[in-house]
Design an enzyme around this catalytic site. Structure first.
Site, PDB file in Angstrom:
ATOM      1  N   CYS B  96       0.848  -1.184   0.000  1.00 25.94           N
ATOM      2  CA  CYS B  96       0.000   0.000   0.000  1.00 25.94           C
ATOM      3  C   CYS B  96       0.884   1.234   0.000  1.00 25.94           C
ATOM      4  O   CYS B  96       1.900   1.274   0.686  1.00 25.94           O
ATOM      5  CB  CYS B  96      -0.883  -0.017   1.250  1.00 25.94           C
ATOM      6  SG  CYS B  96      -1.949   1.422   1.408  1.00 25.94           S
ATOM      7  N   HIS B 138      -9.357  -3.380  -1.506  1.00 28.44           N
ATOM      8  CA  HIS B 138      -8.274  -2.732  -0.757  1.00 28.44           C
ATOM      9  C   HIS B 138      -8.581  -1.237  -0.570  1.00 28.44           C
ATOM     10  O   HIS B 138      -8.475  -0.703   0.532  1.00 28.44           O
ATOM     11  CB  HIS B 138      -6.952  -2.925  -1.517  1.00 28.44           C
ATOM     12  CG  HIS B 138      -5.777  -2.228  -0.907  1.00 28.44           C
ATOM     13  ND1 HIS B 138      -4.760  -2.901  -0.272  1.00 28.44           N
ATOM     14  CD2 HIS B 138      -5.463  -0.907  -0.821  1.00 28.44           C
ATOM     15  CE1 HIS B 138      -3.872  -2.019   0.178  1.00 28.44           C
ATOM     16  NE2 HIS B 138      -4.264  -0.808  -0.147  1.00 28.44           N
ATOM     17  N   GLU B 139      -9.003  -0.587  -1.654  1.00 33.24           N
ATOM     18  CA  GLU B 139      -9.257   0.854  -1.571  1.00 33.24           C
ATOM     19  C   GLU B 139     -10.497   1.149  -0.734  1.00 33.24           C
ATOM     20  O   GLU B 139     -10.531   2.127   0.023  1.00 33.24           O
ATOM     21  CB  GLU B 139      -9.401   1.466  -2.963  1.00 33.24           C
ATOM     22  CG  GLU B 139      -8.202   1.294  -3.885  1.00 33.24           C
ATOM     23  CD  GLU B 139      -6.875   1.726  -3.293  1.00 33.24           C
ATOM     24  OE1 GLU B 139      -6.866   2.455  -2.279  1.00 33.24           O
ATOM     25  OE2 GLU B 139      -5.831   1.324  -3.838  1.00 33.24           O
ATOM     26  N   HIS B 142      -9.978   1.587   2.944  1.00 31.41           N
ATOM     27  CA  HIS B 142      -9.499   2.899   3.419  1.00 31.41           C
ATOM     28  C   HIS B 142     -10.664   3.786   3.878  1.00 31.41           C
ATOM     29  O   HIS B 142     -10.508   4.628   4.758  1.00 31.41           O
ATOM     30  CB  HIS B 142      -8.733   3.633   2.308  1.00 31.41           C
ATOM     31  CG  HIS B 142      -7.334   3.119   2.094  1.00 31.41           C
ATOM     32  ND1 HIS B 142      -6.362   3.187   3.060  1.00 31.41           N
ATOM     33  CD2 HIS B 142      -6.741   2.535   1.017  1.00 31.41           C
ATOM     34  CE1 HIS B 142      -5.233   2.670   2.589  1.00 31.41           C
ATOM     35  NE2 HIS B 142      -5.436   2.271   1.353  1.00 31.41           N
TER      36      HIS B 142
END
Lengths: 173, 167
Positions: B96, B138-139, B142
């Site tokens: 990341c 993954h994003e 966030h």
């Protein structure tokens, strides 16, 4: 700071990691790469430590824990620079009915293509009548994942095991 | 357009829960452009989320063409994204931009359906799989203050994948 490789072996019981790392902390050591796991009925620690003074003072700090938990401890000074720092690019998973020769057969085929084993974990499980052997190898194949796939093909037949070959790609998001 | 600076762990701002976007105006368009440029300038260059540049809003951008070529959705601007469906599980190694120099194994769904709005507020739906699905998940993490560090698994977990699991 100098570096050493610390090996600890003792009958498994709660508190080994805590006692060893607390002793290292009081001796102003810091812990780098570490592998700590139970093998059979024993708990094993192998770890890189940075120590500020001499190894004697590290041994002295560990002594009470060694005596109390009946541990065997070994300290090897090491040079701080790794000779090869290849990142793993291939994961090989092997499982099958347990029998002698699986590891030798698989790793022999890998060595023949220059494969560098960076990490190997294995476990014998299953019942006594039907033992199962499982192994996961991570390593660096200089000629890539396809070369590993080719190298292990004859083993499936010969050793009667399932072998998976997977690329390890770290995707940075 | 401008390349924005990326927050890195352990910055506590990465752990905030992001707020939904309700205004789709020029400011948003400009921000999406900057965020996209920042993504392409990064080491991975395939995904980014607004909280990574200190804007706690539910905005994700993914474009996995640098990795997969044209065999994907191309540039996806995902505003207020929600996972509508997922199936399958796969272990993959992730890194990341907000966690420099460290990679680790993470389990993600293999196929997902994601619903979101685009930069103009229009409803969009995408079906993604494999690498692209991993990037989106993954994003999206966030947006809820999660890093892949919160989802690390040991290497051995890979053993539990079945060759033919039933859906």
């Amino acid at each position: 700071m100098s570096q050493a490789l610390l090996t600890v072996i003792g009958e498994d019981r709660p508190g080994i990691v805590a006692a060893v790392t607390q002793a290292l902390f009081t001796a102003d050591c810091s812990i780098g790469d570490a592998s700590m796991m139970r093998l059979g009925g024993y708990f094993t620690i192998m770890q890189v430590i940075d120590y500020p003074r001499d190894l004697g003072s590290v041994e002295m700090a560990l002594d009470p824990a060694i005596k109390r938990l009946n541990l065997r401890v070994h300290l090897d000074p090491i040079s701080s620079v790794a000779l090869t720092a290849d990142m793993p690019n291939t994961r090989v998973t092997v499982y099958g009915a347990d029998h002698p020769g699986i590891v030798a057969g698989v790793t022999g085929a890998l060595a023949a293509i220059g494969f560098n084993v960076i990490d190997l974990e294995s476990e014998s499980s299953g019942s006594a009548e039907r033992p199962l052997y499982v192994m996961v190898i991570q390593g660096y194949a200089p000629e890539g994942v396809e070369s590993v796939r080719k190298a292990v093909v004859p083993l499936r037949e010969r050793e009667g095991v399932e072998i998976g070959v997977h690329p390890i790609e770290a995707a940075v998001f | 357009m401008a390349v924005l600076s990326i927050l890195t762990y352990p910055d506590p701002r990465l752990q905030r829960k992001a707020e939904p976007v309700s205004v789709f105006d020029d400011d948003l368009h400009h921000f999406v452009d900057d965020l996209t440029e920042t993504m392409y300038a990064g080491p991975g260059g395939v995904g980014i989320a607004a909280p990574q540049v200190d804007r706690p809003q539910r905005i994700v951008i993914v474009d996995v063409r640098p990795k997969l070529g044209e065999d994907c959705h191309g540039l996806m601007v995902l505003i207020n994204p929600e996972l509508a469906a997922w199936e399958g599980m796969a272990v993959g190694r992730e890194g990341c931009m907000s966690v420099p120099d460290f990679t680790g194994n993470v389990i993600r769904a293999e196929r997902i359906q994601v619903q979101a709005q685009d930069a103009s507020g229009r409803e969009r739906s995408y079906e993604c799989e494999g690498f692209e699905a991993r990037a989106v998940q993954h994003e999206m993490d966030h947006l809820d203050g999660f890093l892949f560090l919160d989802r690390l698994v040991s290497r051995k977990i890979d053993l539990f994948r079945r060759k033919n699991y039933k859906k």
